[in-house]
Design an enzyme around this catalytic site. Sequence first.
Site, PDB file in Angstrom:
ATOM      1  N   ASP A   9      38.696 -40.180  -5.016  1.00  0.00           N
ATOM      2  CA  ASP A   9      39.553 -40.268  -3.830  1.00  0.00           C
ATOM      3  C   ASP A   9      38.926 -39.439  -2.713  1.00  0.00           C
ATOM      4  O   ASP A   9      38.697 -38.233  -2.881  1.00  0.00           O
ATOM      5  CB  ASP A   9      40.919 -39.689  -4.227  1.00  0.00           C
ATOM      6  CG  ASP A   9      41.941 -39.801  -3.131  1.00  0.00           C
ATOM      7  OD1 ASP A   9      41.572 -39.979  -1.954  1.00  0.00           O
ATOM      8  OD2 ASP A   9      43.138 -39.702  -3.457  1.00  0.00           O
ATOM      9  N   ILE A  10      38.676 -40.059  -1.593  1.00  0.00           N
ATOM     10  CA  ILE A  10      37.990 -39.348  -0.502  1.00  0.00           C
ATOM     11  C   ILE A  10      38.855 -38.228   0.077  1.00  0.00           C
ATOM     12  O   ILE A  10      38.334 -37.257   0.609  1.00  0.00           O
ATOM     13  CB  ILE A  10      37.519 -40.339   0.588  1.00  0.00           C
ATOM     14  CG1 ILE A  10      36.396 -39.708   1.422  1.00  0.00           C
ATOM     15  CG2 ILE A  10      38.670 -40.803   1.469  1.00  0.00           C
ATOM     16  CD1 ILE A  10      35.575 -40.685   2.211  1.00  0.00           C
ATOM     17  N   ASN A  23      41.487 -48.741  11.970  1.00  0.00           N
ATOM     18  CA  ASN A  23      41.558 -49.973  12.773  1.00  0.00           C
ATOM     19  C   ASN A  23      41.588 -49.563  14.249  1.00  0.00           C
ATOM     20  O   ASN A  23      41.750 -48.378  14.548  1.00  0.00           O
ATOM     21  CB  ASN A  23      42.774 -50.825  12.363  1.00  0.00           C
ATOM     22  CG  ASN A  23      44.076 -50.107  12.642  1.00  0.00           C
ATOM     23  OD1 ASN A  23      44.391 -49.791  13.783  1.00  0.00           O
ATOM     24  ND2 ASN A  23      44.835 -49.814  11.589  1.00  0.00           N
ATOM     25  N   VAL A  32      42.485 -46.710   2.461  1.00  0.00           N
ATOM     26  CA  VAL A  32      41.992 -45.344   2.617  1.00  0.00           C
ATOM     27  C   VAL A  32      42.590 -44.684   3.870  1.00  0.00           C
ATOM     28  O   VAL A  32      42.872 -43.480   3.891  1.00  0.00           O
ATOM     29  CB  VAL A  32      40.440 -45.329   2.583  1.00  0.00           C
ATOM     30  CG1 VAL A  32      39.820 -45.965   3.788  1.00  0.00           C
ATOM     31  CG2 VAL A  32      39.926 -43.926   2.382  1.00  0.00           C
ATOM     32  N   ASP A  33      42.817 -45.481   4.896  1.00  0.00           N
ATOM     33  CA  ASP A  33      43.422 -44.986   6.149  1.00  0.00           C
ATOM     34  C   ASP A  33      44.805 -44.383   5.864  1.00  0.00           C
ATOM     35  O   ASP A  33      45.111 -43.249   6.278  1.00  0.00           O
ATOM     36  CB  ASP A  33      43.530 -46.177   7.115  1.00  0.00           C
ATOM     37  CG  ASP A  33      43.829 -45.787   8.544  1.00  0.00           C
ATOM     38  OD1 ASP A  33      43.839 -44.577   8.844  1.00  0.00           O
ATOM     39  OD2 ASP A  33      44.047 -46.701   9.368  1.00  0.00           O
ATOM     40  N   THR A 121      35.322 -52.875   2.930  1.00  0.00           N
ATOM     41  CA  THR A 121      35.286 -53.664   1.680  1.00  0.00           C
ATOM     42  C   THR A 121      36.655 -53.863   1.047  1.00  0.00           C
ATOM     43  O   THR A 121      36.758 -54.394  -0.060  1.00  0.00           O
ATOM     44  CB  THR A 121      34.333 -53.037   0.633  1.00  0.00           C
ATOM     45  OG1 THR A 121      34.875 -51.784   0.199  1.00  0.00           O
ATOM     46  CG2 THR A 121      32.948 -52.838   1.187  1.00  0.00           C
ATOM     47  N   VAL A 123      40.758 -54.422   2.774  1.00  0.00           N
ATOM     48  CA  VAL A 123      41.524 -55.393   3.563  1.00  0.00           C
ATOM     49  C   VAL A 123      40.611 -56.229   4.478  1.00  0.00           C
ATOM     50  O   VAL A 123      40.884 -57.404   4.729  1.00  0.00           O
ATOM     51  CB  VAL A 123      42.569 -54.636   4.430  1.00  0.00           C
ATOM     52  CG1 VAL A 123      43.335 -55.584   5.330  1.00  0.00           C
ATOM     53  CG2 VAL A 123      43.543 -53.885   3.545  1.00  0.00           C
ATOM     54  N   TYR A 124      39.527 -55.629   4.963  1.00  0.00           N
ATOM     55  CA  TYR A 124      38.641 -56.341   5.903  1.00  0.00           C
ATOM     56  C   TYR A 124      37.654 -57.294   5.209  1.00  0.00           C
ATOM     57  O   TYR A 124      36.868 -57.965   5.873  1.00  0.00           O
ATOM     58  CB  TYR A 124      37.911 -55.344   6.804  1.00  0.00           C
ATOM     59  CG  TYR A 124      38.742 -54.789   7.948  1.00  0.00           C
ATOM     60  CD1 TYR A 124      40.057 -55.189   8.158  1.00  0.00           C
ATOM     61  CD2 TYR A 124      38.214 -53.872   8.848  1.00  0.00           C
ATOM     62  CE1 TYR A 124      40.816 -54.688   9.211  1.00  0.00           C
ATOM     63  CE2 TYR A 124      38.966 -53.370   9.905  1.00  0.00           C
ATOM     64  CZ  TYR A 124      40.266 -53.776  10.078  1.00  0.00           C
ATOM     65  OH  TYR A 124      41.006 -53.277  11.127  1.00  0.00           O
TER      66      TYR A 124
END
Length: 178
Positions: A9-10, A23, A32-33, A121, A123-124
């Site tokens: 986990d970042i 976004n 992650v956002d 990699t 949702v986008y």
Amino acid sequence: MEIKLIKGDITEQAVDAIVNAANPTLLGGGGVDGAIHRKAGPELLEACKKIIERIGSCETGEAVITKGYDLPASYVIHTVGPVWQGGESREANQLASCYFKSLDLAGSKLLASIAFPNISTGVYRFPKELAVDVAVYTVKEWIKAELGNTTLQEIRFVCFDDENYVLYERKLKENNLV
Ligand code: AR6
């Protein structure tokens, strides 16, 4: 330069800066956002809103920096990856720009360590294998271009999912980077 591959986990990385796959509104979101905003706390959203008041929106391939607030990381570099549209819309160049400009920002702040998620990699929908190629190639090119004139000493690739981790492990080994 030390390159590290991490499965995890970042938001738990104690580095100078973690990179957020944001976004253009910088108002948070899922993936992650969402995790970064939750852990950093409400001050992060306030800081992002101030930036948006100034610049309007954060364009694809661009990067901006805020503090990390309640995160272990001191800073968050917010970059906006491309939405995959089939590959004919400069998506690879835009993704490369995310990595390059995030590294430039970290360098300009004289930071020593940075951690990247696998931008675009989720949702986008950017194909993971191609995204790994772009990320590793761009980081290598950035390091080469700096010719050692950077404060950065450590770059982490933090993979949340197994598929990305396996792809990164293979690519970094191929390039003798781990
Ligand atoms: N730590 C590290 N990586 C993570 C974490 C985490 N805690 N959570 C997810 N990932 P995504 P995108 C990985 O969808 O494709 C947001 O709503 C995940 O496994 O987060 O760039 C934004 O607001 C995947 O490999 O970002 C935008 O609207 C990677 O992070 C949009 O999603 C990226 O997945 C951006 O989409």
